[in-house]
Design a protein around this motif. Structure first.
Motif, PDB file in Angstrom:
ATOM      1  N   LYS A  44       6.555  -5.847  -0.529  1.00 53.85           N
ATOM      2  CA  LYS A  44       5.221  -5.566  -0.022  1.00 53.85           C
ATOM      3  C   LYS A  44       4.878  -4.090  -0.184  1.00 53.85           C
ATOM      4  N   TRP A  45       3.861  -3.798  -0.971  1.00 53.69           N
ATOM      5  CA  TRP A  45       3.298  -2.463  -1.135  1.00 53.69           C
ATOM      6  C   TRP A  45       1.928  -2.432  -0.458  1.00 53.69           C
ATOM      7  N   GLU A  46       1.495  -1.250  -0.067  1.00 51.90           N
ATOM      8  CA  GLU A  46       0.115  -1.090   0.365  1.00 51.90           C
ATOM      9  C   GLU A  46      -0.755  -0.893  -0.863  1.00 51.90           C
ATOM     10  N   CYS A  47      -1.918  -1.503  -0.836  1.00 50.64           N
ATOM     11  CA  CYS A  47      -2.820  -1.415  -1.980  1.00 50.64           C
ATOM     12  C   CYS A  47      -4.220  -1.111  -1.498  1.00 50.64           C
ATOM     13  N   GLY A  48      -4.799  -0.024  -2.024  1.00 50.76           N
ATOM     14  CA  GLY A  48      -6.173   0.323  -1.706  1.00 50.76           C
ATOM     15  C   GLY A  48      -7.037   0.175  -2.930  1.00 50.76           C
ATOM     16  N   LEU A  49      -8.282  -0.166  -2.713  1.00 55.78           N
ATOM     17  CA  LEU A  49      -9.235  -0.334  -3.800  1.00 55.78           C
ATOM     18  C   LEU A  49     -10.175   0.854  -3.805  1.00 55.78           C
ATOM     19  N   VAL A  50     -10.369   1.426  -4.974  1.00 49.74           N
ATOM     20  CA  VAL A  50     -11.091   2.681  -5.078  1.00 49.74           C
ATOM     21  C   VAL A  50     -12.223   2.536  -6.082  1.00 49.74           C
ATOM     22  N   VAL A  51     -13.405   3.029  -5.748  1.00 49.44           N
ATOM     23  CA  VAL A  51     -14.514   2.991  -6.684  1.00 49.44           C
ATOM     24  C   VAL A  51     -14.277   4.013  -7.774  1.00 49.44           C
ATOM     25  N   THR A  97       4.183   2.747  -1.942  1.00 44.20           N
ATOM     26  CA  THR A  97       5.330   2.338  -1.152  1.00 44.20           C
ATOM     27  C   THR A  97       6.245   3.546  -0.998  1.00 44.20           C
ATOM     28  N   THR A  98       7.151   3.463  -0.074  1.00 49.35           N
ATOM     29  CA  THR A  98       8.161   4.507   0.082  1.00 49.35           C
ATOM     30  C   THR A  98       9.527   3.913  -0.209  1.00 49.35           C
ATOM     31  N   PHE A  99      10.443   4.752  -0.616  1.00 52.63           N
ATOM     32  CA  PHE A  99      11.792   4.282  -0.871  1.00 52.63           C
ATOM     33  C   PHE A  99      12.793   5.374  -0.514  1.00 52.63           C
ATOM     34  N   SER A 100      13.972   4.935  -0.185  1.00 51.51           N
ATOM     35  CA  SER A 100      15.090   5.831   0.089  1.00 51.51           C
ATOM     36  C   SER A 100      16.292   5.303  -0.672  1.00 51.51           C
ATOM     37  N   LEU A 101      16.788   6.080  -1.613  1.00 48.77           N
ATOM     38  CA  LEU A 101      17.889   5.618  -2.456  1.00 48.77           C
ATOM     39  C   LEU A 101      19.198   5.618  -1.676  1.00 48.77           C
ATOM     40  N   PRO A 102      20.058   4.642  -1.902  1.00 48.68           N
ATOM     41  CA  PRO A 102      21.330   4.565  -1.178  1.00 48.68           C
ATOM     42  C   PRO A 102      22.197   5.802  -1.427  1.00 48.68           C
ATOM     43  N   GLU A 103      23.067   6.064  -0.510  1.00 51.41           N
ATOM     44  CA  GLU A 103      23.997   7.186  -0.648  1.00 51.41           C
ATOM     45  C   GLU A 103      24.862   6.995  -1.893  1.00 51.41           C
ATOM     46  N   ASN A 104      25.066   8.048  -2.642  1.00 48.51           N
ATOM     47  CA  ASN A 104      25.862   8.053  -3.877  1.00 48.51           C
ATOM     48  C   ASN A 104      25.208   7.261  -5.018  1.00 48.51           C
ATOM     49  N   PHE A 105      23.943   6.893  -4.858  1.00 44.13           N
ATOM     50  CA  PHE A 105      23.250   6.160  -5.929  1.00 44.13           C
ATOM     51  C   PHE A 105      22.981   7.072  -7.131  1.00 44.13           C
ATOM     52  N   ILE A 106      22.546   8.289  -6.855  1.00 44.63           N
ATOM     53  CA  ILE A 106      22.130   9.180  -7.936  1.00 44.63           C
ATOM     54  C   ILE A 106      23.353   9.739  -8.671  1.00 44.63           C
ATOM     55  N   GLN A 107      23.338   9.578  -9.997  1.00 40.94           N
ATOM     56  CA  GLN A 107      24.341  10.190 -10.853  1.00 40.94           C
ATOM     57  C   GLN A 107      23.748  11.512 -11.376  1.00 40.94           C
ATOM     58  N   ASP A 108      23.282  11.498 -12.642  1.00 37.75           N
ATOM     59  CA  ASP A 108      22.662  12.714 -13.187  1.00 37.75           C
ATOM     60  C   ASP A 108      21.148  12.578 -13.307  1.00 37.75           C
ATOM     61  N   LYS A 155       7.779   8.887  -1.681  1.00 35.50           N
ATOM     62  CA  LYS A 155       6.583   8.062  -1.814  1.00 35.50           C
ATOM     63  C   LYS A 155       6.256   7.875  -3.283  1.00 35.50           C
ATOM     64  N   ILE A 156       6.063   6.646  -3.673  1.00 36.22           N
ATOM     65  CA  ILE A 156       5.618   6.335  -5.027  1.00 36.22           C
ATOM     66  C   ILE A 156       4.199   5.798  -4.961  1.00 36.22           C
ATOM     67  N   GLN A 157       3.339   6.300  -5.825  1.00 40.82           N
ATOM     68  CA  GLN A 157       1.954   5.852  -5.916  1.00 40.82           C
ATOM     69  C   GLN A 157       1.676   5.488  -7.370  1.00 40.82           C
ATOM     70  N   VAL A 158       1.107   4.321  -7.568  1.00 39.86           N
ATOM     71  CA  VAL A 158       0.726   3.870  -8.903  1.00 39.86           C
ATOM     72  C   VAL A 158      -0.772   3.596  -8.893  1.00 39.86           C
ATOM     73  N   ASP A 159      -1.540   4.459  -9.572  1.00 41.97           N
ATOM     74  CA  ASP A 159      -2.977   4.261  -9.709  1.00 41.97           C
ATOM     75  C   ASP A 159      -3.233   3.438 -10.959  1.00 41.97           C
ATOM     76  N   VAL A 160      -4.002   2.387 -10.802  1.00 34.02           N
ATOM     77  CA  VAL A 160      -4.236   1.455 -11.901  1.00 34.02           C
ATOM     78  C   VAL A 160      -5.727   1.300 -12.138  1.00 34.02           C
ATOM     79  N   VAL A 161      -6.134   1.431 -13.381  1.00 38.07           N
ATOM     80  CA  VAL A 161      -7.500   1.141 -13.785  1.00 38.07           C
ATOM     81  C   VAL A 161      -7.456  -0.016 -14.771  1.00 38.07           C
TER      82      VAL A 161
END
Length: 586
Positions: A44-51, A97-108, A155-161
């Motif tokens: 579930k992401w939040e979605c807003g509609l924009v003119v 949406t927001t996300f938090s990566l698990p501990e030790n997830f990030i390599q390089d 926070k990740i935001q994806v603007d779509v047209v």
């Protein structure tokens, strides 16, 4: 089945049938290049509609709604109602949406992947613009490592047209749906996920099979790789291991077992570099063309004449328009068609998520893959004139106002075709490409044939499915609906790439629109439908299979909105009984 008004509500529901509260499409979304690092952002992401004009203003979107990612985003009807009329189009959306990566997830490095977003996507991480992608059907990725601040929550935001601008591929979507045109969609409609990779990682694989082994090409920076290959089915052979310093090498398979719909044998392959490990798979199979003992040009599978008995598969669903409720929807369709005696799906002007093709590989179903059309459709230019004058040149026939002649539109089509081949190349089920369907968006078909062959010469290429034929194509491809099928000897394999389309509404209520019906011949009972289809195969398809006909694609797998000419209803209820079968073999 719900009527039209309820259908459109289903596509913005936060429930989506049986996946409420769960992560939809949780299966690893890139089966041909898998690694252990996998963080799924579906849900579930939040979605807003924009003119228009306010898409990226600081105040952000208005009217936030719950939207479930990877189930076709939002329908055009919803966008229009929320934006208070057509004046608000083109439709603009911001997904959050927001996300938090698990501990030790990030390599390089951290890579953000999108299966597909329709149509123009601009991606932000913690307010910083990462990049933009154009086109609604192909996957794309961004390296977001440098955009991740020290905070744990991002926070990740994806603007779509999505303007439904016909210079971009749009397939069967249309503002005013009806008949053979369907409800348009917009937004994120395939899986979004994050992976982390080491500084030296395997960016891609290219696997080209024959009947004895594979040509493996590795896109990576390591000087040495170790490779392990295992038959997927236990007892079908021993594991093979090797170490190589070559980025391109041929690997011969011990006691090879071939892939076909009848025996979909697969091999798993693991490639390890100095820091990175990926898994993939392949099937040993070839397709080709040769004359049989009677002098008829034949399509070959694994160097033997093979009849490609198929159905048109448009890939539309009542729950999510572009997507089923889960991966099981694809498997159910494939198995239902195999039960009816089919071995081929013509994937009609739509590119599916990778796991659809993996299911075809695993279950044994050949795919004839269409490229997705762009440019305007004109009934006069694309249907009437080429039918009357089938040898019209397609280089500059169309008027300037039509996108067919627009250089940017042509560039976009070629780029999308190349991206389609790139993302589907490793799937053994893909045996055939269709460049243009019935003249839609068609231009310079002979040049496009050469272009496609330069990218992939291992598949059959149908340059012009239906009509508007030019000089170069691997097959002679016709659509036949309102007349009897008649085959004359030709210098190329003959393919009836569309036929049938027999219409029947299954009661009670297994249809999309009570007052509209689209098909090519209407029947009023299950028995009448079965008898008519059986007669069509017995009197027109099977006899010509012995006289040069190499493939036949019946319209279609399932009903789609107003169209009621499927073997299944739109909500996937069979219209034929369990004993009905239309197998065709040489």
């Amino acid at each position: 089945m719900p009527e039209k008004e309820e259908f459109n509500k289903l596509t913005v529901s936060a429930e989506y049938g049986g996946v409420a509260g769960d992560v939809p499409f949780a299966k690893y979304p890139r089966p041909q290049l898998k690694r252990d690092s996998f963080f799924n952002l579906n849900g579930k992401w939040e979605c807003g509609l924009v003119v228009p004009g306010a898409l990226r203003e600081p105040q952000g979107p208005h009217e936030p709604q719950g939207a479930r990612v990877s189930l076709s985003g939002l329908t055009r009807e919803f966008l229009r109602s929320k934006n208070l009329g057509k004046q608000a189009l083109p439709a603009s959306q911001s997904y959050y949406t927001t996300f938090s990566l698990p501990e030790n997830f990030i390599q390089d490095r951290v890579i953000l992947n999108f299966g597909a977003v329709d149509q123009i996507a601009t991606v932000f991480i913690d307010g910083q613009k990462v990049g933009e992608h154009q086109g609604g059907y192909t996957p794309f990725s961004f390296d977001i490592t440098d955009y991740l601040a020290a905070e744990n929550v991002h926070k990740i935001q994806v603007d779509v047209v999505d303007t439904l601008d016909h210079k971009y591929p749009y397939g069967k979507q249309k503002y005013k749906r009806g008949g053979m045109w369907y409800t348009p969609v917009a937004g994120i409609w395939q899986t979004v996920w994050i992976e982390s990779v080491p500084s030296s990682y395997i960016r891609g694989l290219k696997i080209t099979p024959d009947l004895k082994g594979i040509r493996l090409q590795i896109d990576g920076d390591d000087k040495e790789y170790s490779i392990e290959i295992k038959p997927r089915i236990c007892g079908q052979g021993n594991a093979q291991t090797l170490t190589t310093r070559e980025k391109s090498l041929y690997i011969k398979i011990e006691n090879p077992r071939l892939w076909s719909p009848e025996e979909p044998n697969l091999y798993d392959i693991t490639i390890k570099g100095s820091q990175d490990t990926v898994q993939s798979y392949f099937g040993l199979r070839t397709v080709g063309i040769a004359k049989d003992a009677d002098g008829y040009p034949r399509l070959l599978l694994n160097e033997k004449p093979y009849f490609f008995n198929g159905v048109l598969d448009q890939g539309y669903w009542p729950q999510g328009i572009f997507m089923p409720e889960s991966e099981l929807g694809w498997e159910s369709d494939i198995l239902a068609m195999k039960k009816l005696g089919f071995n081929t799906l013509r994937k009609h002007i739509k590119i599916e998520p990778a796991n659809f093709y993996e299911a075809c590989d695993r279950l044994g179903m050949i795919v004839f893959q269409d490229f997705v059309n762009n440019s305007d459709y004109s009934f006069l230019h694309d249907t009437v004139l080429p039918t009357i004058f089938p040898r019209l040149c397609d280089k500059g026939f169309f008027k300037d106002k039509n996108y067919h002649k627009n250089p940017e539109s042509r560039r976009i089509f070629k780029e999308t075709a190349a991206a389609t081949i790139d993302c589907l190349y490793n799937f053994p089920c893909i045996c055939y490409y269709t460049i243009f369907n019935e003249g839609w968006g068609q231009f310079c078909a002979d040049e496009l044939y050469d272009f496609v062959k330069s990218l992939d010469n291992t598949r059959i290429v149908d340059s012009t499915s239906g009509w508007f034929k030019q000089k170069k194509s691997d097959v002679h491809s016709d659509h036949v609906y309102f007349r009897k099928i008649k085959i004359k000897r030709a210098d190329k394999p003959i393919v009836i790439s569309e036929f049938g389309g027999y219409s029947f509404k299954l009661e009670p209520g297994h249809y999309f629109n009570k007052n509209q019906n689209y098909g090519y011949k209407t029947f009023h009972s299950q028995q009448e439908l079965e008898q008519a289809i059986q007669n069509l195969y017995d009197t027109q398809i099977k006899p010509y299979a012995k006289k040069g006909l190499c493939a036949a694609i019946y319209t279609q797998l399932s009903d789609v909105e107003d169209e009621t000419n499927g073997f299944l209803t739109y909500d996937r209820v069979p219209k034929t009984n369990s004993s009905f079968n239309v197998s065709v073999v040489y």
